[in-house]
Design an enzyme around this catalytic site. Structure first.
Site, mmCIF file in Angstrom:
data_model
loop_
_atom_site.group_PDB
_atom_site.id
_atom_site.type_symbol
_atom_site.label_atom_id
_atom_site.label_comp_id
_atom_site.label_asym_id
_atom_site.label_seq_id
_atom_site.Cartn_x
_atom_site.Cartn_y
_atom_site.Cartn_z
ATOM 1 N N HIS A 332 0.831 -1.401 -0.015
ATOM 2 C CA HIS A 332 -0.126 0.092 0.175
ATOM 3 C C HIS A 332 0.864 1.351 0.052
ATOM 4 O O HIS A 332 0.937 1.935 1.003
ATOM 5 C CB HIS A 332 -0.838 -0.007 1.203
ATOM 6 C CG HIS A 332 -2.158 -1.191 1.245
ATOM 7 N ND1 HIS A 332 -1.802 -2.286 1.857
ATOM 8 C CD2 HIS A 332 -3.223 -1.064 0.550
ATOM 9 C CE1 HIS A 332 -3.187 -3.168 1.317
ATOM 10 N NE2 HIS A 332 -3.861 -2.033 0.580
ATOM 11 N N TRP A 334 2.841 4.227 -2.700
ATOM 12 C CA TRP A 334 2.903 5.133 -3.954
ATOM 13 C C TRP A 334 2.364 4.468 -5.120
ATOM 14 O O TRP A 334 1.592 4.876 -5.834
ATOM 15 C CB TRP A 334 3.892 6.340 -3.811
ATOM 16 C CG TRP A 334 3.890 6.749 -5.578
ATOM 17 C CD1 TRP A 334 4.771 6.683 -6.334
ATOM 18 C CD2 TRP A 334 2.941 7.876 -5.810
ATOM 19 N NE1 TRP A 334 4.513 7.548 -7.443
ATOM 20 C CE2 TRP A 334 3.448 8.319 -7.232
ATOM 21 C CE3 TRP A 334 1.942 8.391 -5.293
ATOM 22 C CZ2 TRP A 334 2.939 9.110 -7.923
ATOM 23 C CZ3 TRP A 334 1.180 9.576 -6.020
ATOM 24 C CH2 TRP A 334 1.541 9.741 -7.416
ATOM 25 N N ASP A 373 -4.949 5.804 -0.130
ATOM 26 C CA ASP A 373 -4.118 5.054 0.985
ATOM 27 C C ASP A 373 -3.157 5.844 1.610
ATOM 28 O O ASP A 373 -2.074 5.333 2.164
ATOM 29 C CB ASP A 373 -3.590 3.835 0.434
ATOM 30 C CG ASP A 373 -4.454 2.562 0.339
ATOM 31 O OD1 ASP A 373 -5.293 2.700 1.262
ATOM 32 O OD2 ASP A 373 -4.348 1.811 -0.573
ATOM 33 N N ASP A 482 -9.431 -0.142 -7.354
ATOM 34 C CA ASP A 482 -8.524 -0.397 -5.990
ATOM 35 C C ASP A 482 -8.075 -1.957 -6.361
ATOM 36 O O ASP A 482 -6.951 -2.260 -5.879
ATOM 37 C CB ASP A 482 -9.128 -0.214 -4.817
ATOM 38 C CG ASP A 482 -8.423 -0.414 -3.728
ATOM 39 O OD1 ASP A 482 -7.159 -0.216 -3.841
ATOM 40 O OD2 ASP A 482 -8.949 -0.391 -2.652
#
Length: 614
Positions: A332, A334, A373, A482
């Site tokens: 989780h 960049w 995130d 996602d």
């Protein structure tokens, strides 16, 4: 004759003298007088009760007024104590009143406030006092310390006769302690937080039981007032600390102007060159600068920079700040956020759904994908709750998603990163509302709650131009983006799945070592061999239904369904291979090679497989 009340208690005596005509009082006179005095007894008792009720009403009114005065303004502890001192002295007139606040121990006082009867007449520069004097008079530690330690009420009619009184405190002064009323001040929890002491009631009278009851009732309000003011002062300090901390964090969490200027000078390749419209997009060979220029290209192609009058340098700095606020966790991070944004961009452009959502909602969705995130710690919501983390105390549901949204707003409001500074207040409010909905929608708990309504809407062919339907579509679209790695070519999907499982296993290790709990299979490193089977279950229960539903909305999205199904076949093959390896290992170690034994083992494997899939 006696005057009696209704209970037969004597409450007075009535006497008549010298009957006219020098005649003696007759038996009839006695009967008449007796009958009359019965009414007198009733009247006197009623008058007494009325006086008591009026006194109680007045007392309650005074206490209510005092409570209002104490609680109406809680600016400082000095202000509240000053009100307590002045009103106590005016209600029970005495020469001195002291309020002593308890310190670290019950026999030491952190602060002492005192008040004399003539203090209200003293002015400074023509202005009346609004704060009390501190520590002008010696403390009779014997009495005040006893009350603070025991919580007992002390009412002394003659100070010199009481062994707890220290006569030396009067030496060298023109003041002499005579009568003393001292009692504890408690907070709402019953803890002693101070002592109030009244000295020398006027006219050399002792403090009565009524005085004691009144001060005791008043002390309850004093305790609440002082305690609440303490809490208020702590809250003010905490807010100030938080403000300073946010200022420091904002400074260190945002990218430098130099970095933004460097990014501004880079060439921005076309979407076709970068492959941004491709559902099979892979960032494996891209540098971090490449991902940033790709984000700029997506904003340019969606016409967001021109439409919302974005400062190009601010856009560069904002992107750098967003990237900087992703932690270096296994999955989780960049790169995940960038890939989610790329999938959103490709869906919006390939399907032309940007026409359905409009420019404001497209802007919010792109920002949401890049920020969904932010500051992820590599652990999920369940872990935050199990660990009783500060985040879980802030948000009981969608814990991490709320934090991601807060971080997103913090960056958007940081100097030099105000990407939305040139849009109208109405558009800004709309962007923030859609942004919050979109980020919170990445919580799978919300996905499960909404997907039934979404599937029904797809079947019924609702109008997606309606606000409530479009909100549902945005929420499901965030989930589709996602989870998009599940639709990619096998080499990409397998690589991402290994990253996800590694992060899950890291959380499972923490749960086992620090929380002393056995992690679920998905996060249990000891169950790593079950990963292919768990991936099949994940695809069947979560992924495939949502991608099939979106393919019904647009045939342009059919490649996503094809990708999911291909990856399911690959995971199923691996699961079968793992099962065969496991069976071979069991047969090697099994001394009983009978067909019945092998069948039993095989059945157990099938049962375990079904259980894990479910």
């Amino acid at each position: 004759m006696p005057i009696k009340d209704t209970n037969g208690d004597v409450i007075g005596v009535a006497q008549v003298i010298n009957k006219l005509g020098d005649q003696p009082f007759t038996k009839l006179d006695e009967e008449i007088f007796s009958s009359y005095l019965q009414f007198c007894g009733i009247g006197l008792r009623n008058a007494h009760l009325y006086e008591k009720s009026q006194l109680e009403i007045k007392r309650n009114q005074v206490l209510l007024d005092l409570a209002r005065m104490i609680f109406e303004e809680q600016s400082t502890i000095e202000h509240v104590v000053f009100r307590i001192l002045t009103h106590t002295q005016s209600l029970i007139q005495c020469q001195r009143v002291q309020v002593l606040l308890v310190g670290g121990s019950k026999v030491s006082f952190s602060r002492v406030f005192d008040f004399e009867a003539n203090d209200l007449n003293i002015t400074e520069d023509g202005e009346s006092r609004t704060s009390p004097f501190e520590s002008r008079f010696p403390i009779n530690i014997g009495i005040t310390g006893h009350v603070a330690a025991t919580g007992e009420v002390v009412n002394i009619a003659n100070a010199e006769d009481d062994p707890k009184f220290d006569p030396s405190i009067d030496e060298g002064t023109n003041f002499k302690h005579k009568t003393i009323l001292c009692m504890p001040i408690k907070n709402s929890s019953g803890e002693i937080i101070g002592v109030i002491q009244l000295v020398n009631k006027f006219n050399d009278l002792p403090f009565t039981k009524n005085d004691q009851n009144f001060v005791e009732a008043f002390a309850i309000f004093c305790g609440m007032g002082i305690h609440n003011t303490h809490m208020y002062e702590k809250a003010v300090v905490a807010i100030a600390k938080q403000s300073v901390t946010l200022e420091v964090l904002s400074y260190h969490a945002t990218a430098t102007l130099e970095d933004a200027q460097r990014l501004r000078g880079l060439r921005i390749p076309s979407s076709a060159h970068l492959g941004l419209h491709d559902f099979a997009f892979d960032d494996i060979h891209m540098t971090d600068d490449d991902t940033l220029t790709a984000c700029i290209r997506m904003f340019l192609d969606l016409d967001l920079v021109e439409r919302f009058h974005m400062d190009y340098e601010v856009l560069c700095r904002w992107l750098l700040s967003v990237k900087k606020n992703y932690r270096n966790v296994t999955y989780h991070n960049w790169r995940h956020a960038f890939n989610v944004a790329q999938m959103m961009f490709s869906i919006l452009t390939v399907t032309q759904w940007w026409n359905i959502f409009g420019e404001v909602e497209c802007l919010a969705l792109m920002i949401a994908c890049l920020c969904h995130d932010l500051d992820h710690r590599g652990t999920n919501n369940s872990f935050q709750i199990k660990a009783s983390s500060p985040l879980a105390q802030l948000y009981s549901t969608s814990t991490m998603e709320h934090h991601h949204f807060d971080q997103c707003l913090m960056i958007l409001n940081s100097p030099g990163n105000q990407l939305l500074s040139n849009i109208s207040s109405e558009e800004y409010s709309r962007v923030v509302r859609v942004l919050e909905e979109a980020i919170l929608s990445t919580d799978l708990a919300i996905y499960f709650r909404k997907r039934g309504a979404f599937f029904a809407a797809v079947r019924e062919g609702v109008c997606w131009q309606m606000d409530e339907n479009r909100e549902l579509l945005r929420a499901m679209l965030m989930t589709v983006c996602d989870l998009a790695a599940i639709t990619k070519p096998w080499d990409v999907e397998k690589r991402v799945a290994e990253l996800v499982s590694s992060e899950f296993f890291e959380q499972g290790d923490i749960e086992r070592e620090e929380l002393n709990i056995t992690p679920i299979d998905l996060m249990n490193r000891e169950k790593e061999d079950q990963l292919p089977l768990m991936q099949v279950g994940f695809i069947d229960s979560i992924c495939l239904p949502i991608y099939e539903a979106f393919a019904l909305l647009s045939d342009k999205l059919q490649p996503l369904v094809v990708g999911v199904k291909k990856n399911r076949e690959k995971w199923l093959e691996l699961a079968m291979d793992e099962s065969l390896i496991k069976i071979d290992a069991e047969e090697t170690n099994n001394n009983d090679n009978s067909p019945k034994s092998n069948m039993t083992d095989s059945s157990s494997d099938v049962s375990a497989t079904e259980s894990t899939t479910n």
